[in-house]
Motif scaffolding. Structure first.
Motif: not given
Length: 830
Positions: A488, A508, A524, A526, A533, A535
């Motif tokens: 990330h 984010t 982005e 998430l 997590w 994405n």
């Protein structure tokens, strides 16, 4: 403090989890008991007196003016009373306080002149001959029977008894900084003249204007000996004095600046300048005072000087004075000379300076301002606090309505009513339990002091996001959720939402290098399902698997769907410049049809999104300028088929910059919508198309609104750049219904609930009547009959609510009688 932030997180209700966007429905029907016509708007403000700008001694109490408030402090008990817009006082910086012989407080602020009689502040403003209204108060003086007010370049003379303007406003050639009523009854006004000299900086020279009874005046400038004021001192701090003016005991007028002094004896001006004739202060004359022996004191950037009428003495050389940059100067009635510096205060005792700092009882070493009290008392104003010295010790006072001077970024409400506020700066987190504030930072175990968002999860746990990651408070312990940097990267965690399944959703911000000295922000989405997590950015092959990596905001709908709005930044576009609405349902993303997904022709960055109880989606877009083109900020509503837009021409508050700068969005259970607008307060939209502005003119603590939340008690919370405001008003949250509906109450708990779970309905009627209760879906189709029969007046029926046959979705429980009817929304989650 060694306790954790959860020490006082107690007495939570033992009910099913309530989503952040649904909890507001639990007490909705109870709100219908309020009579709108009988309720006035009830504002309560929470903020601190940052940067005390002026002080006034009033016997056993003293007053402090700040950037935001006026506060009354009781010297004996330490109790404080805050005056703000709810008392009729429009805040802005308050720099002038004066008390008249009738006991009334006169307040000079950036907005206007106010008179406070102990109950309510009354505003005074006047129109000049050109129709221009007076605004900022720059000088204030209580005279023998009149009040003199300097409104920028206008002098107003008011009757002391009535406050009525005497004659006309007097227009002066410079802005007014000081007003003096001389011994002969003449009025003197002093201000700065700016002179731009070729090949050098702008120079500033005090002007003295002697006002005649008919409004005419004599002007004294540099040819008459006015000293120069260095431009380098302007803006040094909010309390740096650029020049000073006073009248001594012999009736002579003194004007001082950084380059010396000028004295007027009634006929001529005499200049004192150490550089030219060796006579004059070592320190400059930005600060002036007269002691009990009649000596003139001068203070400023280079220390302190005393003049006894014959000789000049450099008092900075006396032992004990460790800071020569003097911020303020005063003399008590007992004759003690005090100086304020960034290292505390200093008082002259015989031939020594005695220091007072934090170690001696001051709450802060950087002292902005001093004021003389009774006898040998002195008052000191600092940032966030004031202090009083009674001759032997310091006692300090703080405005107790909030623990910090808060530039509040986000707020969240738990089911038991606890309010949490996250601060814009690295100040941590504050909690309000309805009575007291408590602050938490790294010393109390908070894992992240610089916060971007705070929200409440499915099981009432608290989530925070900030510069250093995401953390959760659950069961009294902070648990930090670390993201894998290898996958990330370094990013800032910004907006948070929790869906009905308990998954955490966030946006984010990633700084993407696009050149040697340039970066591009990449946003982005998430998801954290409790163990891993995900994405949801695009894959490398550009296959659609989630929202595009552009500006993104998230909303969770009552039925559990997740909506994300993506858009464009000023320097690049995604999806051809379109703003696109995405929906996450049943584990998969879908992009709404193109013809429905673009709310505006010219794309603006979306700043907020919210899902309404009726299933519609509201989006706020902020204004921007791209290639000299202005795209106006606005608010849009998407009902699933088409968009409807609201702009400043429809009544949306205007920010005063170049358009609507939206910053927050909240949809109420009543279908009313609140939009935060930078520097313009908030806009309240009522179904039917009308907008109402809520700003500091009606009670909001500050017009820069960053977040808005609706509480289950029917009150609204506003997070602003200068603290918090709460508005309790039945008209804000009430659902428009017939007057008879107020006699019937319907409450369902838990609500929302998981499909198949049990629920309880409480039904109370103020009259004897036959009632029928049924469940319908959104289109109004009947699903099942819950109850039918008589209900006695003031009797509360508690009935089970069978929902096992209902699928996830939004429903209404309707209670209909011969004399009244009401309904409550029921949300069933997956």
């Amino acid at each position: 403090m060694n306790s954790s932030p959860a020490d006082a997180v107690k007495h939570r209700y033992s009910v099913a989890p309530v989503s952040k966007y649904i909890s507001c429905f639990l007490l909705l029907m109870a709100l219908l008991n309020f009579q709108a016509s009988a309720e006035a708007q009830q504002w309560q403000n929470f903020g601190n007196a940052d940067d005390v700008l002026c002080l006034l001694d009033d016997g056993d109490v003293f007053w402090a003016g700040s950037n935001n408030f006026v506060i009354r402090y009781d010297k004996l008990s330490g109790a404080s009373k805050l005056l703000s817009a709810t008392d009729g006082l429009a805040a802005a910086p308050v720099r002038h306080l004066a008390k008249d012989d009738l006991g009334r407080l006169w307040i000079g602020s950036q907005r206007s002149l106010f008179r406070y009689d102990g109950e309510r502040a009354v505003s005074f403003s006047f129109l000049d001959r050109d129709g221009v209204r007076t605004g900022a108060v720059r000088a204030l003086r209580i005279g023998s029977d009149r009040i003199y007010v300097g409104f920028n370049d206008r002098l107003a003379i008011l009757d002391l008894q009535t406050g009525a303007l005497q004659g006309s406003l007097i227009k002066l050639p410079v802005f007014i900084d000081y007003i003096i009523e001389a011994a002969d009854g003449r009025i003197w006004a002093f201000g700065l003249e700016s002179v731009r000299q070729q090949g050098s900086n702008t120079r500033f020279f005090p002007n003295a204007m002697r006002i005649a009874a008919d409004g005419s005046f004599d002007r004294y400038q540099r040819p008459q000996g006015m000293p120069e004021v260095k431009s380098t001192l302007i803006g040094f701090s909010s309390n740096t004095r650029r020049f000073a003016a006073l009248q001594d005991r012999e009736g002579q007028l003194w004007v001082g600046g950084s380059e010396g002094l000028a004295r007027f004896d009634g006929d001529t001006w005499q200049r004192f300048d150490r550089r030219s004739d060796g006579k004059g202060p070592w320190s400059g004359g930005e600060l002036l005072a007269v002691d009990s022996a009649g000596n003139l004191w001068c203070g400023g950037f280079y220390g302190l000087t005393r003049y006894n009428g014959d000789t000049w003495e450099n008092m900075t050389r006396l032992p004990g004075l460790s800071d020569s940059l003097i911020r303020d100067l005063t003399v008590t009635p007992a004759g003690t000379v005090w100086a304020a510096t960034k290292r505390g205060t200093f008082r002259l005792s015989e031939q020594n300076w005695v220091a007072s700092g934090v170690a001696q009882g001051l709450p802060d070493s950087l002292v902005n301002i001093l004021a003389a009290g009774r006898n040998d008392e002195v008052l000191a104003g600092m940032r966030l606090a004031a202090a009083a010295y009674n001759g032997s010790e310091w006692r300090h006072f703080r405005q107790r309505q909030a623990p910090l001077n808060g530039s509040v970024r986000a707020i969240a409400l738990q089911s038991d009513g606890l309010l949490w506020a996250a601060y814009q700066l690295p100040n941590g987190l504050s909690r309000y339990d309805g009575t007291e504030w408590r602050h938490f930072d790294s010393e109390q175990g908070l894992p992240n002091d610089t916060l971007h968002d705070v929200t409440v999860g499915r099981n009432d746990e608290l989530w925070i996001a900030g510069r250093h990651g995401v953390s959760r408070l659950n069961g009294g312990t902070w648990e930090t959720v670390f993201l894998d940097d290898s996958s990330h990267g370094r990013r800032a965690y910004e907006t948070l939402q929790v869906d009905s399944s308990g998954s955490l959703w966030m946006t984010t911000r990633v700084e993407v290098p696009i050149g040697p000295n340039s970066i591009r922000p990449r946003y982005e989405v998430l998801q954290f399902d409790g163990s891993e997590w995900i994405n949801w950015a695009r894959d490398s092959d550009d296959t659609y698997r989630g929202p595009a990596p552009s500006v993104a905001r998230i909303a969770v709908a009552p039925a559990g769907d997740v909506y994300v709005i993506t858009g464009v930044n000023a320097d690049f576009s995604i999806l051809g410049g379109r703003i696109v609405l995405h929906r996450y349902r049943d584990g998969a993303w879908e992009m709404l049809p193109t013809e429905y997904s673009t709310p505006v022709k010219d794309a603006n960055p979306p700043s907020a999104i919210s899902a309404a109880p009726d299933g519609s989606i509201w989006v706020a877009y902020t204004a921007q300028v791209v290639e000299r083109r202005t795209f106006n900020g606005h608010v849009s509503r998407f009902d699933g088929r088409e968009w409807q837009h609201y702009t400043a021409t429809d009544g949306l508050p205007f920010s005063g910059f170049f358009s609507v700068q939206t910053s927050a969005l909240e949809v109420l259970p009543s279908a009313k919508v609140l939009v935060g607008v930078n520097n313009a307060g908030a806009g309240l939209f009522t179904p039917g198309g009308t907008w109402e502005t809520l700003d500091d003119e009606v009670g909001l603590v500050n017009n820069f609104v960053r977040d808005i939340k609706y509480a289950s008690d029917g009150c609204l919370w506003f997070a602003t750049a200068q603290g918090l405001s709460r508005l309790c008003d039945a008209r804000i949250a009430d659902v428009p219904e017939r007057a008879a509906d107020a006699v019937l109450q319907l409450l369902i708990a838990p609500n929302p609930l998981v499909a198949g779970a049990a629920a309880t309905m409480r039904l109370t009627s103020a009259r004897n009547q036959q009632l029928r209760v049924r469940i319908t879906d959104l289109p109004g189709r009947r699903q099942q009959l819950v109850f039918e029969g008589p209900v006695a007046a003031h009797e509360t029926l508690t009935l089970p609510l069978a929902t096992h046959s209902l699928s996830a979705g939004v429903y209404f429980v309707e209670a209909t009688g011969a004399q009244s009817s009401t309904h409550s929304m029921l949300v069933i989650q997956k």
